[in-house]
Structures are given as structure tokens and as C-alpha cells.
Write an enzyme that holds these catalytic residues in place. Structure first.
Site, PDB file in Angstrom:
ATOM      1  CB  CYS A 108      45.542  35.367  40.521  1.00 54.73           C
ATOM      2  SG  CYS A 108      46.203  34.304  41.808  1.00 54.73           S
ATOM      3  CG  HIS A 242      41.193  35.901  41.056  1.00 49.22           C
ATOM      4  ND1 HIS A 242      41.326  34.587  40.664  1.00 49.22           N
ATOM      5  CD2 HIS A 242      42.103  36.090  42.049  1.00 49.22           C
ATOM      6  CE1 HIS A 242      42.268  34.007  41.383  1.00 49.22           C
ATOM      7  NE2 HIS A 242      42.748  34.895  42.233  1.00 49.22           N
ATOM      8  CG  ASN A 272      43.007  31.961  44.472  1.00 50.75           C
ATOM      9  OD1 ASN A 272      43.144  31.791  43.260  1.00 50.75           O
ATOM     10  ND2 ASN A 272      43.534  32.987  45.112  1.00 50.75           N
TER      11      ASN A 272
END
Ligand SMILES: CC(C)(COP(=O)(O)OP(=O)(O)OC[C@H]1O[C@@H](n2cnc3c(N)ncnc32)[C@H](O)[C@@H]1OP(=O)(O)O)[C@@H](O)C(=O)NCCC(=O)NCCS
Length: 318
Positions: A108, A242, A272
Site C-alpha cells: 500500500c 493512506h 482501502n
């Protein structure tokens, strides 16, 4: 480095928490209160390749530059149906690019890793214009009979074009081996000589441990970068973190003592989306006119590995 174009693309299919509660032992209120996520987008009829292409084209248009003027394509992708060739190779001709390309897996945090590599290419004169595409389909890693992971993710792609400039004030990437808290193990073909029994598994995540690592690592990256660049949290206009969990962002925000308005979020709508989450958010803010000329942006991400990265950017109007 200077960002001269942004783009993003999301699948049409909207999946609500209630839809998931139809086949998983979960509820809209649990998912909302524990994560902040209300809906996510999921690939249904399209492919990740198309999504990545759309995001990249939108970034090229925003930068007002043709694919043929790009000197390097870097694609951040954890996994897709092709192991080889790379996603960037698959996209290259369609985008009109005639340059080297490669994929990187920085989980990520892949966007920050890509920015770090792009900055080195720009500094050494290896490239002038670089296209970074972050395209992810983490919903395909999850066990859809398990509520712990499948409710968290969404598919999406974000892209930027960067060129030479002085807008990257600082960047920091880190890695540490915590491979047992977040992993996805796929199968490979068997050979006649292979005597090792390897067990494959959909995404495994020790949620609380990842939460703890995420908050502490992100705070450390941001604090370190602010110190290195001699800025305080008051000097930063927006924190683009994030988009994994609203509570993770809240913890970081409380540590920094800054108001909620400085922490834009979109995980409510998209879940996400792994390394695509920050470039998607950046593109939305840019297209909504929320990035003022001269604004100071702190980007920070974390992911499986455990890898992390943060970048401090001075925004110039595109
Ligand atoms: C996954 C996460 C949302 C879970 O929230 P949490 O507050 O830590 O919850 P816990 O894991 O302690 O679980 C609490 C309870 O909810 C249950 N639960 C887990 N997922 C659930 C779901 N989707 N619906 C309903 N209940 C759920 C658990 O089974 C547990 O039940 P128990 O108390 O009976 O054992 C949170 O830990 C998190 O966001 N971690 C980071 C994940 C992340 O960011 N991953 C990507 C990194 S790039």
C-alpha cells in the site's frame, strides 16, 4: 520533482456494507464504526488493465502531454492476473509510450516508493517525464467467506505525471520484516522435482497488529520528515494519508494536533484501494480545486512487509 498531471479511475460496481451483510456475519454499523467505510467499488465486468489505462490517460490529459513524451512508466501493483509480463508492459503501447517500464510492489506504500524512484531518475537526468500508475484489485486477494478482511478493500487506480522541478521537499521510505501480520500466498506450478508442500492462503491479516504498526510507523515517518524539512504540523495544509481505516487516520491526527479539515478522506466511498488510495485522493482534490498553489502536502502510507513511506510536497498549480 513536480507533479504536472493527476488521474484516477474506479469500477462502476458500488458494493454497500448492507450488500456484504447479506452473505457475511457483519453489519453496516460494525463496518462504519470500526473502519469508516460505507461503500467500496469492485471490478465486476471490467479488468484492472482497463482501469489502469483510464487512470493513466486521465493523468496524461491533465498534464497535457502525449504518451510518446514519457521517458519512463512505473506501475505500482501488488498482484494481478498476469505474473508476467508486467502491468506496465501490457499498458505501454495502448498509452502510446515508447520507453522503458517496470512494476514495483511496495504494497500500500507503492505510490511513495514510486515517487522516490522517480525522483532519483529525474535527479540523475535518466528521465524528464515519468508516468506513475498505481492500479490495484485487493478484493481479489480476500477470502469472501471471511468478514475480517473482505469488508476492508476496494479496487481502483490512480496516476500522476511528474517532471523535473523543486516541489519535493522531502521523502522517506522504510522497510522492516513483519511478514506474518499481512500476507497473501498464491500457488505456483508444480515441477517434477518439487518436494516442498507449500500451503496457499487468501489474504491473512492480524488486524490489531497492523493497526498498531500503521499508526506508529506513519507517525514516525511524518515526524522525521517534518524535522528533516524544518516544518511543523501547522505549516502543513493537507495530510493525504493512506485510506485504510478512519480510526488509523484519527490516531495520527490526534498525535499531530491538527483539525479534521486538514485530513481529507475518501475511504468512506472506496474502501482501502492499496497503493492507489493516495493518488486517487490527490486526483479528487486536484479536480475539485482544493489544492491551492503553494500548498504544503504531507503524504504517508504503510503496507504489508511492513513497508512505509512519506513525502512532503509543495503543490504548484497544474
Ligand atoms: C480490521 C480492523 C477493522 C478490526 O477492528 P478491531 O477494532 O481491531 O477489531 P478486532 O479485530 O479486535 O475484532 C473485534 C471483534 O469484531 C469481530 N469482527 C471482525 N471483523 C468483523 C466484521 N467485518 N463484522 C463484524 N464483526 C467483525 C471480531 O471477530 C471480533 O470479535 P470478538 O470480539 O468476538 O473476537 C482493524 O484492526 C484494522 O483496521 N486494522 C488495520 C487493517 C488495515 O489497515 N489493513 C490494511 C493495511 S495496508
Amino acid at each position: 520533482m513536480r507533479i504536472i498531471g493527476t488521474g484516477s479511475a474506479l469500477p462502476d460496481k458500488i458494493v454497500t456494507n448492507d450488500m456484504l451483510a447479506g452473505f457475511l456475519d457483519t453489519s453496516d454499523s460494525w463496518i462504519r464504526t470500526r473502519t469508516g467505510i460505507e461503500t467500496r467499488r469492485m471490478l465486476s465486468t471490467g479488468t484492472l488493465r482497463d482501469l489502469a489505462y483510464d487512470a493513466a490517460m486521465s493523468a496524461l490529459e491533465s498534464a497535457n502531454i502525449r504518451g510518446s513524451k514519457i521517458d519512463y512508466v512505473i506501475c505500482s501493483n501488488v498482484a494481478n492476473s498476469y505474473v508476467s509480463p508486467s502491468l506496465s508492459s501490457i499498458l505501454l503501447n495502448r498509452l502510446g509510450c515508447k520507453c522503458p517500464c517496470f512494476d514495483l510492489n511496495g504494497a500500500c506504500a507503492g505510490f511513495i516508493y514510486a515517487l522516490d524512484i522517480a525522483e532519483s531518475f529525474l535527479k540523475t537526468g535518466r528521465a524528464k517525464n515519468i508516468l506513475i500508475i498505481c492500479a490495484e484489485e485487493p478484493t481479489r486477494f480476500c477470502n469472501w467467506h471471511e468478514r475480517e478482511t473482505s469488508v476492508l478493500f476496494g479496487d481502483g487506480a490512480g496516476a500522476v505525471v511528474v517532471t523535473t522541478g523543486n516541489n519535493l521537499m522531502g521523502i522517506r521510505v522504510t522497510a522492516d520484516t513483519h511478514t506474518d501480520v499481512l500476507y497473501y500466498k498464491r500457488s505456483m506450478e508444480r515441477t517434477p522435482y518439487d518436494r516442498v508442500e507449500e500451503r496457499t492462503t487468501p489474504l491473512v491479516m492480524i488486524g490489531r497488529e497492523v493497526f498498531r504498526l500503521a499508526v506508529s510507523a506513519s507517525i514516525k515517518d511524518i515526524d522525521t520528515l517534518m524535522k528533516q524539512c524544518k516544518v511543523t504540523s501547522e505549516d502543513i495544509d493537507l495530510f493525504l494519508l493512506h485510506q485504510a481505516n478512519l480510526r488509523i487516520i484519527e490516531n495520527i491526527r490526534e498525535h499531530l494536533g491538527q483539525p479534521k479539515e486538514k485530513f481529507p478522506t475518501n475511504m468512506q466511498h472506496y474502501g482501502n484501494t492499496s497503493s492507489a488510495s493516495i493518488p486517487i485522493l490527490l486526483d479528487e482534490l486536484h479536480k475539485e480545486g482544493r489544492l491551492n498553489d503553494g500548498a504544503t502536502l504531507m503524504l504517508s502510507a504503510f503496507g504489508g512487509g511492513f513497508v512505509t513511506g512519506a513525502a512532503l510536497i509543495k503543490w504548484s498549480q497544474i
